[in-house]
Design a protein around this motif. Structure first.
Motif, PDB file in Angstrom:
ATOM      1  N   GLY A   1       0.806  -1.220   0.000  1.00 20.02           N
ATOM      2  CA  GLY A   1       0.000   0.000   0.000  1.00 20.02           C
ATOM      3  C   GLY A   1       0.834   1.262   0.000  1.00 20.02           C
ATOM      4  O   GLY A   1       0.290   2.365  -0.102  1.00 20.02           O
ATOM      5  N   ASP A   2       2.153   1.081   0.105  1.00 21.87           N
ATOM      6  CA  ASP A   2       3.060   2.235   0.105  1.00 21.87           C
ATOM      7  C   ASP A   2       3.413   2.571  -1.338  1.00 21.87           C
ATOM      8  O   ASP A   2       4.545   2.425  -1.783  1.00 21.87           O
ATOM      9  N   LEU A   3       2.418   3.024  -2.074  1.00 22.94           N
ATOM     10  CA  LEU A   3       2.597   3.279  -3.508  1.00 22.94           C
ATOM     11  C   LEU A   3       3.570   4.416  -3.746  1.00 22.94           C
ATOM     12  O   LEU A   3       3.667   5.339  -2.944  1.00 22.94           O
ATOM     13  N   ILE A   4       4.244   4.360  -4.884  1.00 26.63           N
ATOM     14  CA  ILE A   4       5.149   5.460  -5.237  1.00 26.63           C
ATOM     15  C   ILE A   4       4.386   6.766  -5.251  1.00 26.63           C
ATOM     16  O   ILE A   4       4.907   7.794  -4.804  1.00 26.63           O
ATOM     17  N   SER A   5       3.139   6.768  -5.706  1.00 28.20           N
ATOM     18  CA  SER A   5       2.315   7.980  -5.738  1.00 28.20           C
ATOM     19  C   SER A   5       0.900   7.669  -5.264  1.00 28.20           C
ATOM     20  O   SER A   5       0.204   6.875  -5.890  1.00 28.20           O
ATOM     21  N   LEU A   6       0.497   8.321  -4.199  1.00 33.25           N
ATOM     22  CA  LEU A   6      -0.900   8.213  -3.746  1.00 33.25           C
ATOM     23  C   LEU A   6      -1.654   9.517  -3.988  1.00 33.25           C
ATOM     24  O   LEU A   6      -2.820   9.648  -3.612  1.00 33.25           O
ATOM     25  N   TYR A   7      -0.993  10.494  -4.617  1.00 31.12           N
ATOM     26  CA  TYR A   7      -1.600  11.831  -4.689  1.00 31.12           C
ATOM     27  C   TYR A   7      -2.947  11.899  -5.410  1.00 31.12           C
ATOM     28  O   TYR A   7      -3.756  12.775  -5.064  1.00 31.12           O
ATOM     29  N   PRO A   8      -3.245  11.003  -6.364  1.00 29.32           N
ATOM     30  CA  PRO A   8      -4.592  11.125  -6.950  1.00 29.32           C
ATOM     31  C   PRO A   8      -5.693  11.018  -5.884  1.00 29.32           C
ATOM     32  O   PRO A   8      -6.704  11.702  -5.966  1.00 29.32           O
ATOM     33  N   TYR A   9      -5.480  10.176  -4.895  1.00 21.40           N
ATOM     34  CA  TYR A   9      -6.457  10.034  -3.815  1.00 21.40           C
ATOM     35  C   TYR A   9      -6.307  11.133  -2.762  1.00 21.40           C
ATOM     36  O   TYR A   9      -7.298  11.579  -2.187  1.00 21.40           O
ATOM     37  N   ILE A  10      -5.074  11.518  -2.493  1.00 18.72           N
ATOM     38  CA  ILE A  10      -4.841  12.521  -1.438  1.00 18.72           C
ATOM     39  C   ILE A  10      -5.400  13.875  -1.843  1.00 18.72           C
ATOM     40  O   ILE A  10      -6.100  14.534  -1.066  1.00 18.72           O
ATOM     41  N   VAL A  11      -5.094  14.297  -3.059  1.00 19.65           N
ATOM     42  CA  VAL A  11      -5.558  15.606  -3.525  1.00 19.65           C
ATOM     43  C   VAL A  11      -7.086  15.655  -3.514  1.00 19.65           C
ATOM     44  O   VAL A  11      -7.688  16.640  -3.073  1.00 19.65           O
ATOM     45  N   SER A  12      -7.714  14.562  -3.961  1.00 15.93           N
ATOM     46  CA  SER A  12      -9.180  14.564  -3.990  1.00 15.93           C
ATOM     47  C   SER A  12      -9.759  14.456  -2.577  1.00 15.93           C
ATOM     48  O   SER A  12     -10.774  15.087  -2.270  1.00 15.93           O
ATOM     49  N   ALA A  13      -9.113  13.690  -1.703  1.00 18.40           N
ATOM     50  CA  ALA A  13      -9.581  13.605  -0.308  1.00 18.40           C
ATOM     51  C   ALA A  13      -9.533  14.986   0.335  1.00 18.40           C
ATOM     52  O   ALA A  13     -10.481  15.420   0.995  1.00 18.40           O
ATOM     53  N   ASP A  14      -8.435  15.674   0.115  1.00 15.67           N
ATOM     54  CA  ASP A  14      -8.247  17.004   0.706  1.00 15.67           C
ATOM     55  C   ASP A  14      -9.280  17.991   0.156  1.00 15.67           C
ATOM     56  O   ASP A  14      -9.914  18.745   0.902  1.00 15.67           O
ATOM     57  N   TYR A  15      -9.463  17.955  -1.153  1.00 16.95           N
ATOM     58  CA  TYR A  15     -10.399  18.878  -1.804  1.00 16.95           C
ATOM     59  C   TYR A  15     -11.829  18.661  -1.299  1.00 16.95           C
ATOM     60  O   TYR A  15     -12.513  19.613  -0.897  1.00 16.95           O
ATOM     61  N   TYR A  16     -12.278  17.412  -1.277  1.00 19.06           N
ATOM     62  CA  TYR A  16     -13.669  17.152  -0.883  1.00 19.06           C
ATOM     63  C   TYR A  16     -13.860  17.247   0.636  1.00 19.06           C
ATOM     64  O   TYR A  16     -14.957  17.553   1.101  1.00 19.06           O
ATOM     65  N   PHE A  17     -12.800  17.007   1.383  1.00 27.08           N
ATOM     66  CA  PHE A  17     -12.866  17.244   2.830  1.00 27.08           C
ATOM     67  C   PHE A  17     -13.177  18.724   3.095  1.00 27.08           C
ATOM     68  O   PHE A  17     -14.111  19.054   3.830  1.00 27.08           O
ATOM     69  N   ASP A  18     -12.409  19.591   2.464  1.00 29.52           N
ATOM     70  CA  ASP A  18     -12.637  21.035   2.655  1.00 29.52           C
ATOM     71  C   ASP A  18     -14.026  21.442   2.166  1.00 29.52           C
ATOM     72  O   ASP A  18     -14.682  22.293   2.770  1.00 29.52           O
ATOM     73  N   LEU A  19     -14.454  20.819   1.071  1.00 31.58           N
ATOM     74  CA  LEU A  19     -15.749  21.182   0.486  1.00 31.58           C
ATOM     75  C   LEU A  19     -16.918  20.748   1.368  1.00 31.58           C
ATOM     76  O   LEU A  19     -17.942  21.432   1.442  1.00 31.58           O
ATOM     77  N   ARG A  20     -16.791  19.587   2.019  1.00 32.89           N
ATOM     78  CA  ARG A  20     -17.989  18.986   2.613  1.00 32.89           C
ATOM     79  C   ARG A  20     -17.960  18.780   4.119  1.00 32.89           C
ATOM     80  O   ARG A  20     -19.021  18.500   4.697  1.00 32.89           O
ATOM     81  N   VAL A  21     -16.806  18.889   4.759  1.00 35.36           N
ATOM     82  CA  VAL A  21     -16.800  18.558   6.193  1.00 35.36           C
ATOM     83  C   VAL A  21     -17.714  19.515   6.963  1.00 35.36           C
ATOM     84  O   VAL A  21     -18.306  19.140   7.977  1.00 35.36           O
ATOM     85  N   GLY A  22     -17.880  20.726   6.443  1.00 38.56           N
ATOM     86  CA  GLY A  22     -18.761  21.692   7.095  1.00 38.56           C
ATOM     87  C   GLY A  22     -20.240  21.491   6.777  1.00 38.56           C
ATOM     88  O   GLY A  22     -21.096  22.195   7.309  1.00 38.56           O
ATOM     89  N   LYS A  23     -20.546  20.545   5.906  1.00 39.00           N
ATOM     90  CA  LYS A  23     -21.939  20.341   5.499  1.00 39.00           C
ATOM     91  C   LYS A  23     -22.602  19.155   6.200  1.00 39.00           C
ATOM     92  O   LYS A  23     -23.744  18.801   5.900  1.00 39.00           O
ATOM     93  N   MET A  24     -21.905  18.554   7.137  1.00 40.05           N
ATOM     94  CA  MET A  24     -22.433  17.340   7.785  1.00 40.05           C
ATOM     95  C   MET A  24     -23.705  17.642   8.585  1.00 40.05           C
ATOM     96  O   MET A  24     -24.615  16.806   8.646  1.00 40.05           O
ATOM     97  N   GLU A  25     -23.750  18.825   9.182  1.00 40.72           N
ATOM     98  CA  GLU A  25     -24.952  19.245   9.927  1.00 40.72           C
ATOM     99  C   GLU A  25     -26.162  19.266   8.977  1.00 40.72           C
ATOM    100  O   GLU A  25     -27.259  18.806   9.326  1.00 40.72           O
ATOM    101  N   GLN A  26     -25.937  19.771   7.775  1.00 44.74           N
ATOM    102  CA  GLN A  26     -27.007  19.840   6.774  1.00 44.74           C
ATOM    103  C   GLN A  26     -27.452  18.444   6.333  1.00 44.74           C
ATOM    104  O   GLN A  26     -28.639  18.144   6.258  1.00 44.74           O
ATOM    105  N   TYR A  27     -26.484  17.574   6.064  1.00 44.36           N
ATOM    106  CA  TYR A  27     -26.837  16.214   5.633  1.00 44.36           C
ATOM    107  C   TYR A  27     -27.638  15.498   6.727  1.00 44.36           C
ATOM    108  O   TYR A  27     -28.574  14.740   6.441  1.00 44.36           O
ATOM    109  N   TYR A  28     -27.239  15.732   7.977  1.00 47.17           N
ATOM    110  CA  TYR A  28     -27.906  15.104   9.125  1.00 47.17           C
ATOM    111  C   TYR A  28     -29.357  15.603   9.223  1.00 47.17           C
ATOM    112  O   TYR A  28     -30.301  14.803   9.349  1.00 47.17           O
ATOM    113  N   ALA A  29     -29.539  16.917   9.102  1.00 44.12           N
ATOM    114  CA  ALA A  29     -30.897  17.488   9.147  1.00 44.12           C
ATOM    115  C   ALA A  29     -31.736  16.956   7.982  1.00 44.12           C
ATOM    116  O   ALA A  29     -32.909  16.578   8.158  1.00 44.12           O
ATOM    117  N   ASP A  30     -31.129  16.914   6.807  1.00 48.03           N
ATOM    118  CA  ASP A  30     -31.835  16.410   5.625  1.00 48.03           C
ATOM    119  C   ASP A  30     -32.227  14.934   5.812  1.00 48.03           C
ATOM    120  O   ASP A  30     -33.310  14.516   5.407  1.00 48.03           O
TER     121      ASP A  30
END
Lengths: 364, 364
Positions: free
Chosen positions: B238-267
């Motif tokens: 699992g120690d791939l030479i490059s994991l950035y395709p997953y890391i960059v997207s994890a980071d991007y969507y984390f920033d986009l959505r971690v603040g929306k969990m309250e909304q998803y819960y209410a919905d």
């Protein structure tokens, strides 16, 4: 500044680099995805056209019934060896003492599977038929790495390979190909991938060596073998919901570069000849049999770092970004020729090697 | 056409989908990489700013000393359990009978590590303090999945969680958090990730559930634990030479959505209430404690498939793309609320549920 750091930094400033294709950066991914439509569906846990079609394409290229995409060769190869051990009921495999499994996998074969390994030869040789013939202990599988990377990328003759394969079949020993650099050796053997792979029961190939993709591997064999490998892929946590970032780039760079292996091989021979003309330098092998070789220099590591750094600074040509020490206090580094080599003006390259020769001769 | 296929195809044609964020397609990756400069360097075998900075960010968010990015939670969690078993010298762990390890990993814990599991409760309950207290056999580690996905995403009370943690510490049992949906439960607990994680010795979180990334996981704990996990990550391949395709997207969507969990819960609570007004329908839990729940319907699978497909066709609203059968010949499916829900005009949504109720009542 330390010499390794000075070299690494000087290398970063060079106009031309002798080895490899390009920087490992995000552009590699962007380029591969440029022509892919955003609406293309992801693979989902090993299913979907994006993974299935690439697996079929590679199975066909390798001449095997089926193929499975893995995140890494480490995972794929351990799984192949485990499957063959289970089939034979023998928890022992044979490979080179400098194989990837021995050097770079933290003893995983033993730790995860309880599989023992037998070293088929000494650290400086390629595996020969007689090494396999004189095996004392029973093994489920023999792994051959072609070319043997850690000794500069050396190969047995094709006839020897055929003889090893025939011997293993006769003795009921499974034969697995560590084909991390399989594409790169086909010009030397003058064989198709299919012809080479026909000698093996299972085959792993990598997409981030000569192909220059981001990461990822294919494991190929007959359908029963690859089906079993999918169960282990899930156990390892390698059956990701989406592997397409690696698959799309593997496919893109495969198409871009698989036809250029003949060129990389010719370039490697030319480059090795330039090295071998220099004082205190020998390449291993002397005449490359793929796109790779090791440069051995009879000076201490720090001395070579200093010389190569100064060549970076004086010529703008980066021969290597690192140097390693041998047990004999001499130094070496690996060269794998890719797209970059052809972009260097020959005049400037020759000049850099003249300078290297002078500096190693102590003339300058 | 079979009913499952008719439903899947009708769902694909809908204007609105009730669950999830978006299609799993290449656009997910393109969007995440749009603002990333092509010259950004790849991670290389676990090193480099792109992986190290994200690991630090997540360690801080989770309130743990260190964190390691893994390709999958399957890999990360097996490794966590193995490390705790090694530390205790006990090859046994306790978890829920419907945990991911039990259902989706092909018995990997046993096959790769020889680790046995003890089921802490029955298939229909969440794990309570008394379940851990009455353990007969010694275990190295207890794994808690919050929320317990396969029973609709249920949770113990926070007080119960604190009590389980205190009990495990007292008894020297390591406590591991399967936090595949950790972000999603924080609004219900009204706690920070750090507060919840402080109750556990090790924590795994996922980036493709509520966060909606492509794949990938973080394993967090103290520095000795995560250093050991890196050795196993290499062993697993699992120690791939490059994991950035997953890391960059994890980071991007984390920033986009971690603040929306309250909304998803209410919905999710709103949506579950709509379901519970329908004849023959109950959600599990009745009032969601995260963005997810299961919809149980007291009609056979084929019947529900037919009804949901007709609602897709008549209203353009896709309630689900699949239905599963229970042991009692009734049917159910999972709902995880994401970005899509808020885009559905409320009037049209209410109409779809009126229709669902009518069809289930046999009125229409």
């Amino acid at each position: 500044m330390s010499e390794p750091k000075r070299l690494a930094e000087a290398f970063l400033q060079t106009t031309y680099q002798v080895a490899g294709h390009s920087k490992r950066d995000v552009q590699q991914l962007k380029q591969a995805f440029e022509a892919v439509d955003g609406g293309t569906a992801s693979d989902v846990y090993g299913s979907g056209p994006i993974i299935e079609e690439f697996q079929q394409k590679m199975a066909q290229y390798l001449g095997k019934e089926t193929a499975v995409f893995f995140p890494s060769g480490t995972m794929a190869q351990q799984i192949a060896l485990r499957i063959w051990c289970d089939h034979k009921g023998i928890k022992r495999v044979g490979y080179h003492p400098l194989s990837h499994l021995e050097l770079h996998e933290e003893n995983a074969l033993q730790e995860l599977h309880g599989i023992e390994s037998v070293h088929l030869t000494d650290r400086d040789s390629v595996i020969r038929l007689e090494d396999v013939q004189r095996l004392q202990e029973e093994v489920a599988c023999v792994l051959l790495e072609l070319p043997q990377r850690e000794i500069g990328g050396q190969l047995p003759s094709y006839e020897e390979l055929v003889a090893i394969s025939a011997h293993c079949r006769e003795k009921g020993i499974h034969l697995h190909l560590d084909g991390a650099r399989l594409f790169e050796i086909l010009p030397y053997y003058q064989k198709s991938a299919e012809e080479v792979c026909a000698l093996f029961d299972s085959v792993y190939v990598s997409f981030y060596k000569g192909i220059g993709g981001i990461a990822g591997a294919i494991l190929a064999g007959d359908a029963a073998f690859t089906e079993e490998s999918k169960v282990w892929k899930r156990r390892y946590g390698g059956d990701l919901i989406s592997l397409y970032p690696y698959i799309v780039s593997a496919d893109y760079y495969f198409d871009l570069r698989v036809g250029k292996m003949e060129q990389y091989y010719a370039d490697a021979k030319e480059l090795a000849a330039l090295y071998n003309q220099c004082h205190a330098v020998t390449t291993r092998p002397e005449v490359p049999v793929s796109n790779m070789f090791h440069v051995h220099v009879a000076v201490p590591k720090e001395k070579l770092e200093s010389i190569v750094a100064s060549i970076c600074e004086e010529t703008g040509i980066g021969l290597t970004h690192y140097v390693r020490e041998t047990a004999e206090q001499t130094s070496y580094y690996e060269v794998g020729v890719g797209d970059r080599y052809a972009a260097i003006p020959k005049e400037e390259l020759r000049h850099a090697f003249q300078l290297l020769n002078k500096k190693l001769s102590g003339v300058e």
